[in-house]
Write an enzyme that holds these catalytic residues in place. Structure first.
Site, short mmCIF file in Angstrom:
data_model
loop_
_atom_site.label_atom_id
_atom_site.label_comp_id
_atom_site.label_asym_id
_atom_site.label_seq_id
_atom_site.Cartn_x
_atom_site.Cartn_y
_atom_site.Cartn_z
N PRO A 9 0.79 -1.23 0.00
CA PRO A 9 0.00 0.00 0.00
C PRO A 9 0.83 1.28 0.00
O PRO A 9 1.86 1.37 0.67
CB PRO A 9 -0.83 -0.10 1.29
CG PRO A 9 -0.12 -1.10 2.13
CD PRO A 9 0.52 -2.06 1.17
N ASN A 10 0.32 2.23 -0.77
CA ASN A 10 0.86 3.59 -0.89
C ASN A 10 2.14 3.68 -1.71
O ASN A 10 2.62 4.78 -1.99
CB ASN A 10 1.07 4.23 0.50
CG ASN A 10 -0.20 4.26 1.32
OD1 ASN A 10 -1.22 4.76 0.83
ND2 ASN A 10 -0.20 3.68 2.50
N ARG A 17 5.08 10.86 -2.75
CA ARG A 17 4.81 10.62 -1.34
C ARG A 17 6.05 10.89 -0.49
O ARG A 17 7.08 10.23 -0.68
CB ARG A 17 4.40 9.15 -1.20
CG ARG A 17 4.29 8.67 0.20
CD ARG A 17 4.21 7.16 0.25
NE ARG A 17 4.05 6.73 1.62
CZ ARG A 17 4.28 5.49 2.06
NH1 ARG A 17 4.67 4.55 1.21
NH2 ARG A 17 4.11 5.19 3.31
N TYR A 22 11.16 8.83 0.86
CA TYR A 22 11.06 7.78 -0.16
C TYR A 22 11.65 8.19 -1.53
O TYR A 22 11.62 7.39 -2.45
CB TYR A 22 9.60 7.37 -0.33
CG TYR A 22 9.01 6.78 0.94
CD1 TYR A 22 9.48 5.57 1.44
CD2 TYR A 22 8.00 7.44 1.64
CE1 TYR A 22 8.96 5.04 2.62
CE2 TYR A 22 7.47 6.90 2.81
CZ TYR A 22 7.96 5.70 3.29
OH TYR A 22 7.44 5.16 4.44
N ASN A 71 8.03 -5.64 -0.82
CA ASN A 71 7.90 -4.51 0.08
C ASN A 71 6.43 -4.43 0.45
O ASN A 71 5.62 -3.87 -0.29
CB ASN A 71 8.38 -3.20 -0.56
CG ASN A 71 8.39 -2.05 0.45
OD1 ASN A 71 7.85 -2.17 1.54
ND2 ASN A 71 9.02 -0.94 0.06
N ALA A 74 3.15 -0.80 4.78
CA ALA A 74 2.54 -0.77 6.12
C ALA A 74 2.07 -2.15 6.57
O ALA A 74 2.05 -2.44 7.78
CB ALA A 74 1.37 0.22 6.13
N GLU A 95 12.48 -9.57 1.94
CA GLU A 95 11.74 -8.39 2.41
C GLU A 95 12.59 -7.15 2.16
O GLU A 95 13.76 -7.14 2.54
CB GLU A 95 11.45 -8.55 3.91
CG GLU A 95 10.79 -7.34 4.55
CD GLU A 95 10.52 -7.53 6.04
OE1 GLU A 95 10.44 -8.70 6.51
OE2 GLU A 95 10.39 -6.51 6.73
N HIS A 97 12.74 -2.71 2.25
CA HIS A 97 12.18 -1.41 2.62
C HIS A 97 13.08 -0.33 2.05
O HIS A 97 14.31 -0.47 2.09
CB HIS A 97 12.07 -1.25 4.13
CG HIS A 97 11.18 -2.28 4.74
ND1 HIS A 97 9.82 -2.23 4.62
CD2 HIS A 97 11.47 -3.43 5.39
CE1 HIS A 97 9.29 -3.30 5.22
NE2 HIS A 97 10.28 -4.05 5.68
N ARG A 104 13.16 4.60 12.44
CA ARG A 104 11.92 5.39 12.41
C ARG A 104 11.04 5.03 13.63
O ARG A 104 11.54 4.50 14.61
CB ARG A 104 11.21 5.15 11.07
CG ARG A 104 12.08 5.59 9.88
CD ARG A 104 11.39 5.34 8.56
NE ARG A 104 10.19 6.16 8.43
CZ ARG A 104 9.25 5.96 7.49
NH1 ARG A 104 9.41 4.99 6.60
NH2 ARG A 104 8.20 6.74 7.44
C1 DQA Z 1 8.30 1.05 3.86
C2 DQA Z 1 8.36 1.30 5.36
C3 DQA Z 1 7.00 1.09 6.00
O1 DQA Z 1 7.07 1.31 7.40
C4 DQA Z 1 5.99 2.05 5.41
O2 DQA Z 1 4.71 1.80 5.95
C5 DQA Z 1 5.96 2.04 3.93
C6 DQA Z 1 7.22 1.88 3.19
C7 DQA Z 1 9.63 1.36 3.16
O3 DQA Z 1 9.80 0.91 2.02
O4 DQA Z 1 10.48 2.07 3.72
O5 DQA Z 1 4.93 2.27 3.31
O6 DQA Z 1 8.03 -0.33 3.66
#
Ligand code: DQA
Length: 137
Positions: A9-10, A17, A22, A71, A74, A95, A97, A104
């Site tokens: 998501p997002n 964003r 990011y 990835n 959230a 995994e 990020h 964070r």
């Molecule tokens: C994320 C880190 C997560 O905590 C966050 O909710 C994201 C992006 C990252 O790629 O740094 O949406 O996965």
């Protein structure tokens, strides 16, 4: 070799964003760069904001592909369903990020997925994806 990059998501908003965290590149542009750099492999990309669609995709590729770069965004910090799907499939999952989640907020320090993945890469910006791809080569 067939690899899937699976974004949660997002992450469709990458580039717009919170660019300080990011970056300012869209994932679509970065994905084209990744494909050009890795012509010897079949690289696929799927993004969804819906938990069940991410689980369906893991089921779809999880007995066919050689690797998944995930990835879960959230959902990393909340989803038993995605964690169980990663455990259920045969294809190894890395995994990733973009940000260093451990630097964070505390809620980002927990990953439900982490116990079921082959490895974790975090904090290298979009390069985290490329490092994950290289780990499969
Ligand atoms: C994320 C880190 C997560 O905590 C966050 O909710 C994201 C992006 C990252 O790629 O740094 O949406 O996965």
């Amino acid at each position: 070799m067939k690899l899937l990059i699976l974004n949660g998501p997002n992450l469709n908003l990458l580039g717009k964003r919170e660019p300080a965290i990011y970056g300012s590149d869209s994932f679509e542009d970065y994905f084209k760069t990744l494909q050009k750099k890795h012509t010897g492999i079949e690289l696929f990309y799927f993004q969804s904001n819906i938990e069940g669609e991410l689980i369906d995709k893991l089921h779809e590729v999880g007995f066919l592909y050689d690797g998944v770069v995930l990835n879960a965004a959230a959902y990393t910090h909340t989803s038993v369903g995605i964690a169980d799907a990663v455990k259920a499939i045969e294809t190894p999952v890395i995994e990733v990020h973009i940000s260093n989640v451990h630097a964070r907020e505390e809620f980002r320090h927990t990953s439900f997925i982490a116990p079921n993945v082959k490895g974790i890469i975090a904090g290298f910006g979009l390069k985290s994806y490329e490092l994950a791809i290289q780990s499969f080569l």
